[in-house]
Enzyme design. Sequence first.
Site, short mmCIF file in Angstrom:
data_model
loop_
_atom_site.label_atom_id
_atom_site.label_comp_id
_atom_site.label_asym_id
_atom_site.label_seq_id
_atom_site.Cartn_x
_atom_site.Cartn_y
_atom_site.Cartn_z
N GLY A 217 0.83 -1.20 0.00
CA GLY A 217 0.00 0.00 0.00
C GLY A 217 0.86 1.24 0.00
O GLY A 217 1.96 1.27 -0.55
N ILE A 218 0.35 2.27 0.66
CA ILE A 218 1.10 3.52 0.76
C ILE A 218 1.12 3.97 2.20
O ILE A 218 0.22 3.64 2.99
CB ILE A 218 0.50 4.61 -0.15
CG1 ILE A 218 1.51 5.73 -0.39
CG2 ILE A 218 -0.80 5.15 0.42
CD1 ILE A 218 1.16 6.61 -1.55
N GLY A 219 2.15 4.69 2.58
CA GLY A 219 2.28 5.16 3.95
C GLY A 219 3.59 4.73 4.55
O GLY A 219 4.47 4.16 3.89
N ILE A 221 4.45 2.40 6.77
CA ILE A 221 4.81 0.99 6.88
C ILE A 221 5.25 0.42 5.53
O ILE A 221 6.32 -0.21 5.46
CB ILE A 221 3.65 0.18 7.51
CG1 ILE A 221 3.51 0.56 8.99
CG2 ILE A 221 3.89 -1.32 7.36
CD1 ILE A 221 2.38 -0.12 9.71
N GLU A 240 -2.56 -2.93 -6.08
CA GLU A 240 -3.58 -1.96 -6.49
C GLU A 240 -2.99 -0.55 -6.51
O GLU A 240 -3.50 0.32 -7.20
CB GLU A 240 -4.78 -2.00 -5.54
CG GLU A 240 -4.50 -1.49 -4.14
CD GLU A 240 -5.71 -1.53 -3.24
OE1 GLU A 240 -6.03 -0.49 -2.65
OE2 GLU A 240 -6.34 -2.61 -3.12
N GLY A 338 -8.76 -2.83 -0.86
CA GLY A 338 -8.36 -4.07 -1.49
C GLY A 338 -7.75 -5.08 -0.54
O GLY A 338 -7.21 -6.11 -0.99
#
Length: 436
Positions: A217-219, A221, A240, A338
Amino acid sequence: MSWKEVYESRIMSAEDALKKVPANSRMFLAHSMSEPTYLVEYMCDHKEWFTNVEICHMGSSGKHRYCNEEGMEGHLRHNSFFVSGLSRQAVMDGRADYTPAYFHEVPGMLEDGTITVDTVMLTITPPNENGEVSLGLSCDYTRAAVKNAKLVIAQVNDQWPFTISDGARLNVSDIDCFVLHNEPIPELKPGPLTEVEIGIGKNCASLVEDGDTLQLGIGSIPDAVCASLADKKDLGIHTELMCDGVMNLMKAGVINNRKKLIDPGVATTAFIMGTREMYDFVDHNPEINMQPVDYTNDPVRISMLDHIVSINSAVQIDFNGQVCSESIGLMQISAVGGQVDFVRGAAMAKHGKAIIAMPSSVKGKISKIVPVLDEGAAVTTNRCDVDYVVTEYGIAHLKGKTLKQRAKALIEISHPNFKPELIKAFEERYHCSYES
């Protein structure tokens, strides 16, 4: 008519385009960075032109004025498919709505009429020599919205990257109104990593093997995970969302997508968020494969990717292994997105791993590992789907474990501040000593 004639005949002002939006209708905005900021601001500046228009989208880079400013009642109302910091209070107050949905199902619901779409507004590139425009940073549900809307209004921005895969390209004839307005693309710049995030990143990276395909994902972590993968080889991307961390690993040769069983040689994603450097990187880059989210997030397709590793986050996880990733009690703060698509796809894949990664606590003050989820909390990923849980204190592998074993494994990776009370809750629930 030639494509140039079609294009030029459909160029108009924002006012002329927006006044075509019918009353009592539903409008979808393109996802994330692809929201046409100029058009949305113009719409909110002239709310009196609209009667009972529902504004729908998942993630958004905009200001959400349609659900946060006074006087929007009867004109514009928000229906969020992914609640954010700017829409949470409006949803809680009843001034906006929330529609839960698995991300991969949204395009299909737009196509079969489960979710109707009257108007879609999006950002595109200027047309190329073949009369094609690019969706640029957002294919996901945006392509399906364009194909099924009665009215398509596009902001043409010459700063927009041209992603060249088939999933990202449209013909000028697919669009009804072109509004020419150039503006900088919103950026999401990574911040400095904390020791907690670095620890989580290293623990996640220890589960990644050479040749694996990743979903990130994003961020902070995912950034920390990417920062811990520099010594890996031949990694692939099927995700995604793609961000700067992935770009950096591609530039370093760590991600080369050579061993992927699907789409070898290219990084597959549904949308992109990041910095200007990232947007320049994906522009006309043949290694970037933009596809709709019913392609990227289809659990069956994901299951065909041997050695897929999915990494997602959470708000809370209870002793059973139930994961809440979208609410704090009754307060909806995001959405399922997702996460479940990839958790289930990875579970079906040969050698697949699904990781839920999160800090063990909120700054040492609130434990994210709890005996039971907060009252009203949504179960995003159920206990039978959860595989690995990672915090800065270690890794808990829950698949195949009894309820007692699950709870014990989670307590082992909890924050020390909360271990005594978690152990007490364990012993009261399971009628046995934690040490036994």
